[in-house]
Design a protein around this motif. Structure first.
Motif, PDB file in Angstrom:
ATOM      1  N   MET A 168       0.919  -1.184   0.137  1.00 41.98           N
ATOM      2  CA  MET A 168       0.057   0.126  -0.018  1.00 41.98           C
ATOM      3  C   MET A 168       0.893   1.271  -0.051  1.00 41.98           C
ATOM      4  O   MET A 168       1.541   1.292   0.876  1.00 41.98           O
ATOM      5  CB  MET A 168      -1.012  -0.068   1.194  1.00 41.98           C
ATOM      6  N   GLY A 169       0.546   2.106  -0.949  1.00 47.71           N
ATOM      7  CA  GLY A 169       1.597   3.491  -1.022  1.00 47.71           C
ATOM      8  C   GLY A 169       0.703   4.506  -0.456  1.00 47.71           C
ATOM      9  O   GLY A 169      -0.464   4.333   0.190  1.00 47.71           O
ATOM     10  N   ARG A 170       0.860   5.584  -0.705  1.00 48.56           N
ATOM     11  CA  ARG A 170       0.368   7.034  -0.425  1.00 48.56           C
ATOM     12  C   ARG A 170      -0.689   7.149  -1.407  1.00 48.56           C
ATOM     13  O   ARG A 170      -0.827   6.608  -2.384  1.00 48.56           O
ATOM     14  CB  ARG A 170       1.303   8.114  -0.279  1.00 48.56           C
ATOM     15  N   LEU A 171      -1.738   7.748  -0.782  1.00 54.69           N
ATOM     16  CA  LEU A 171      -3.031   8.422  -1.645  1.00 54.69           C
ATOM     17  C   LEU A 171      -2.543   9.600  -2.448  1.00 54.69           C
ATOM     18  O   LEU A 171      -1.915  10.390  -2.087  1.00 54.69           O
ATOM     19  CB  LEU A 171      -3.878   8.950  -0.817  1.00 54.69           C
ATOM     20  N   GLY A 172      -2.670   9.123  -3.837  1.00 55.79           N
ATOM     21  CA  GLY A 172      -2.596  10.266  -4.732  1.00 55.79           C
ATOM     22  C   GLY A 172      -3.571  11.193  -4.834  1.00 55.79           C
ATOM     23  O   GLY A 172      -4.429  11.182  -4.137  1.00 55.79           O
ATOM     24  N   THR A 173      -3.579  12.126  -5.711  1.00 52.36           N
ATOM     25  CA  THR A 173      -4.640  13.374  -6.034  1.00 52.36           C
ATOM     26  C   THR A 173      -5.818  12.618  -6.393  1.00 52.36           C
ATOM     27  O   THR A 173      -6.941  12.982  -5.753  1.00 52.36           O
ATOM     28  CB  THR A 173      -4.082  14.379  -6.961  1.00 52.36           C
ATOM     29  N   THR A 174      -5.696  11.572  -7.142  1.00 47.98           N
ATOM     30  CA  THR A 174      -7.127  11.100  -7.846  1.00 47.98           C
ATOM     31  C   THR A 174      -7.705  10.346  -6.981  1.00 47.98           C
ATOM     32  O   THR A 174      -9.129  10.482  -6.664  1.00 47.98           O
ATOM     33  CB  THR A 174      -6.628  10.085  -9.106  1.00 47.98           C
ATOM     34  N   GLU A 175      -7.089   9.635  -6.061  1.00 45.90           N
ATOM     35  CA  GLU A 175      -7.653   8.907  -4.970  1.00 45.90           C
ATOM     36  C   GLU A 175      -8.494   9.598  -3.820  1.00 45.90           C
ATOM     37  O   GLU A 175      -9.480   9.411  -3.557  1.00 45.90           O
ATOM     38  CB  GLU A 175      -6.720   8.060  -4.192  1.00 45.90           C
ATOM     39  N   ILE A 176      -7.892  10.776  -3.495  1.00 45.87           N
ATOM     40  CA  ILE A 176      -8.281  11.727  -2.604  1.00 45.87           C
ATOM     41  C   ILE A 176      -9.626  12.317  -3.129  1.00 45.87           C
ATOM     42  O   ILE A 176     -10.630  12.511  -2.417  1.00 45.87           O
ATOM     43  CB  ILE A 176      -7.342  12.858  -2.166  1.00 45.87           C
ATOM     44  N   ILE A 177      -9.661  12.965  -4.453  1.00 46.85           N
ATOM     45  CA  ILE A 177     -10.661  13.257  -5.195  1.00 46.85           C
ATOM     46  C   ILE A 177     -11.905  12.409  -5.273  1.00 46.85           C
ATOM     47  O   ILE A 177     -13.092  12.829  -4.892  1.00 46.85           O
ATOM     48  CB  ILE A 177     -10.303  13.948  -6.602  1.00 46.85           C
ATOM     49  N   LEU A 178     -11.371  11.170  -5.380  1.00 48.32           N
ATOM     50  CA  LEU A 178     -12.633  10.086  -5.435  1.00 48.32           C
ATOM     51  C   LEU A 178     -13.266   9.841  -4.229  1.00 48.32           C
ATOM     52  O   LEU A 178     -14.588   9.899  -3.935  1.00 48.32           O
ATOM     53  CB  LEU A 178     -11.880   9.015  -5.838  1.00 48.32           C
ATOM     54  N   ILE A 179     -12.442   9.940  -3.064  1.00 53.02           N
ATOM     55  CA  ILE A 179     -12.989   9.952  -1.509  1.00 53.02           C
ATOM     56  C   ILE A 179     -13.927  10.845  -1.427  1.00 53.02           C
ATOM     57  O   ILE A 179     -15.022  10.664  -0.657  1.00 53.02           O
ATOM     58  CB  ILE A 179     -11.817   9.375  -0.690  1.00 53.02           C
ATOM     59  N   ILE A 180     -13.381  12.073  -1.744  1.00 55.05           N
ATOM     60  CA  ILE A 180     -14.290  13.259  -1.190  1.00 55.05           C
ATOM     61  C   ILE A 180     -15.499  13.318  -2.271  1.00 55.05           C
ATOM     62  O   ILE A 180     -16.373  13.272  -1.517  1.00 55.05           O
ATOM     63  CB  ILE A 180     -13.417  14.576  -1.609  1.00 55.05           C
TER      64      ILE A 180
END
Length: 59
Positions: free
Chosen positions: A1-13
């Motif tokens: 598991m790596g860090r969360l990228g910008t795309t993942e953060i936007i998807l979570i929001i």
């Protein structure tokens, strides 16, 4: 598991906004903030009841 990228953060929001709606988000964040504050307070030992402190001092 790596860090969360910008795309993942936007998807979570986006998912959170869809689930809770825009009006409930500030209430949820306020509750989360007060919970963290209480946790830190308890971790420092400041959460004791004042009456219990006085009883300990009188013994």
């Amino acid at each position: 598991m790596g860090r969360l990228g910008t795309t993942e953060i936007i998807l979570i929001i986006a998912v959170v906004l869809l689930l809770f709606g825009g009006k409930k988000i500030p209430e949820l964040m306020k509750g989360l903030g007060s919970g963290v504050k209480e946790f830190k307070k308890a971790a420092k030992g400041e959460d004791e009841v004042p009456a219990a402190k006085k009883e300990d001092e009188n013994k």
